[in-house]
Enzyme design. Structure first.
Site, mmCIF file in Angstrom:
data_model
loop_
_atom_site.group_PDB
_atom_site.id
_atom_site.type_symbol
_atom_site.label_atom_id
_atom_site.label_comp_id
_atom_site.label_asym_id
_atom_site.label_seq_id
_atom_site.Cartn_x
_atom_site.Cartn_y
_atom_site.Cartn_z
ATOM 1 C CG HIS A 285 -2.023 -1.010 1.121
ATOM 2 N ND1 HIS A 285 -3.342 -0.708 1.311
ATOM 3 C CD2 HIS A 285 -1.987 -2.328 0.825
ATOM 4 C CE1 HIS A 285 -4.080 -1.798 1.142
ATOM 5 N NE2 HIS A 285 -3.273 -2.800 0.865
ATOM 6 C CG ASP B 189 -4.835 2.290 2.043
ATOM 7 O OD1 ASP B 189 -5.805 1.573 1.739
ATOM 8 O OD2 ASP B 189 -3.647 1.941 1.923
#
Ligand code: UDP
Length: 461
Positions: free
Chosen positions: A22, A113
């Protein structure tokens, strides 16, 4: 024009979930924005701050209530971490955004995110706009959003017809994210986290997906509903491997482990063109012991040179005598600079677990792939490698869910040798060009990013 040093085009705070898969695409997105004159600040857990090194970015620590990263630890509780991160993260992220309020560069937008959907509440609470960044592909996101809303019911009927979303490739039950199928009960917190991405996403101002126009999108009118209204802004890969417009941008700028770059490059330099099978299963390396043995035997029997990213704990589980028997043609490292390796001419194929970043990297660098998916979205990515983009094979499991050594040999030889390899290499080269085009000036992803930047509050100087 990517290097826009004299402009101030607004300020974004980017908050990634603190794992390698990520951090990479989100840090890359932050750098891409910075190259367009946006001030980009990365807000990340205090234990991750020192892993980030990108000259164009500022980094601010936030807290998830943990002192160090334990996410890859088998005893780690995803559920507890999510709760703790939401509480501590919301407070500390709010302070970061508030801190800039009275400066000449207040924050315009929070890019959070999608694994941390409470980012939207922080954005609303602090009065900045909100962009959710999805690190899976568009098809997976769209399918998961249908499961989250109940439009696709759980549990999944194993004999269900393919799942169709208009304009995207259909997915069979076996291609669905494993946390809604085979790992649904064994990993409830993971399932919750994946589905939780879609509880409030429709209220965000922007949805970004790390994919690009034409990669998954098809001119296909069949299917029941449409994909989520996301902007495709990828592939989020350092500029040197794509358009080359960001000066010196050769690495992601975020590494949780130290890569053994020199060892890998020196070793690759001594190998003939396209002779090496590069093997990497990403940052979690959750391969069973039985599977590990089959991979080892398959690699040995294939007779290719091997560059294998393998953790020390896994080396101990390899068959007796394996390391000695391949020492003349194998290099094993605990971590490498994967992009640098994939870009090397000696690499002929990539045996991958099909994490979305690895898949995009193989595709964007034109490296034929053998997919050996383990969990989460990897099954879907492997399907695309073989059936949609035709850039490699998906190694088939036996009835016990293990890919046997003979199958590994078949796939490796299929992408490295003979007529099949010629076709696969041609397709790989075509996708490499398309990935580059999407990110180049005026390309589909570049236009989407520009569109976003134009809405930020900065003034062009
Ligand atoms: N990676 C790396 N060195 C390695 C193995 C992986 O730099 O030795 C990087 C890889 O380039 C990718 C990321 O780690 O960007 C892994 O992300 P992915 O989505 O492929 O898999 P995950 O680790 O999330 O399962």
């Amino acid at each position: 024009m990517a290097e826009a040093e004299n402009k101030h085009r607004g300020h974004v705070v980017v908050m990634p979930y603190p794992v390698q898969g990520h951090l990479n695409p989100m840090i890359q997105f932050a750098k891409r924005l910075a190259s367009k004159g946006v001030r980009a600040t990365v807000a990340t857990t205090s234990y991750t701050v020192s892993s980030i090194s990108a000259a164009s970015l500022a980094v601010e620590p936030i807290s998830d209530g943990f002192e160090f990263c334990r996410i890859a630890d088998p005893s780690f509780s995803v559920e507890l971490h999510c709760e703790s991160f939401k509480q501590h993260g919301s407070e500390t992220l709010t302070r970061v955004i508030e801190k800039f309020k009275s400066t000449d560069s207040p924050v315009d937008c929070l890019v959070y995110d999608s694994f941390l959907p409470w980012g939207l509440d922080v954005a609303r609470g602090t009065g900045v706009s909100a962009a959710a960044f999805f690190t899976n592909n568009l098809t997976v996101c769209s399918v998961l959003s249908r499961f989250s809303s109940g439009e696709f019911p759980l549990p999944v009927d194993p004999n269900a017809a393919p799942f169709r979303i208009r304009g995207l490739p259909p997915l069979n039950v076996d291609d669905l994210p494993s946390f809604v199928t085979r790992h649904r009960l064994s990993h409830p917190a993971h399932r919750q986290m994946l589905l939780g991405q879609f509880t409030n996403h429709e209220n965000a101002d922007w949805l970004f997906v790390n994919s690009f126009q034409g990669l998954e999108t098809q001119d296909d009118e069949s299917g029941d509903s449409e994909a989520i209204r996301a902007k495709l802004i990828g592939p989020m890969i350092p500029s040197a491997y794509l358009d080359g417009r960001i000066k010196g941008d050769k690495g992601y700028g975020a590494s949780l482990w130290k890569p053994l770059s020199k060892e890998c490059m020196d070793w690759l330099e001594s190998k003939p063109s396209q002779s090496v099978a590069f093997v990497s299963f990403g940052s979690f390396a959750n391969v069973t012991d039985k599977q590990l043995r089959e991979i080892a035997f398959g690699l040995k029997e294939s007779n290719f040179y091997i560059l294998w990213v393998i953790k020390d704990a896994q080396i101990e589980k390899l068959p007796d005598g394996f390391v000695e028997s391949v020492k003349d043609r194998a290099l094993m490292v605990s971590w490498c600079n994967q992009l640098e390796v994939l870009a090397h001419d000696a690499v002929g194929c990539f045996l991958t677990h099909c994490g979305w970043n690895s898949t995009l990297e193989g595709l964007s660098l034109g490296v034929p792939m053998v997919g050996m998916p383990q969990w989460s979205d990897q099954q879907c990515d492997a399907k695309f490698i073989e059936q949609v983009w035709k850039v490699g094979y998906r190694a088939k499991e036996d009835v016990e869910g293990v890919v046997k050594r003979e199958e590994i040999v078949r796939c490796l030889k299929g992408v490295m040798e003979g007529e099949s390899s010629v076709k696969i290499r041609e397709s790989s080269m075509e996708w490499k060009e398309l990935a580059k085009k999407a990110m180049s000036e005026g390309g589909s992803s570049d236009l989407r990013i520009e569109e976003f930047v134009r809405t930020l509050g900065g003034t062009e100087k």
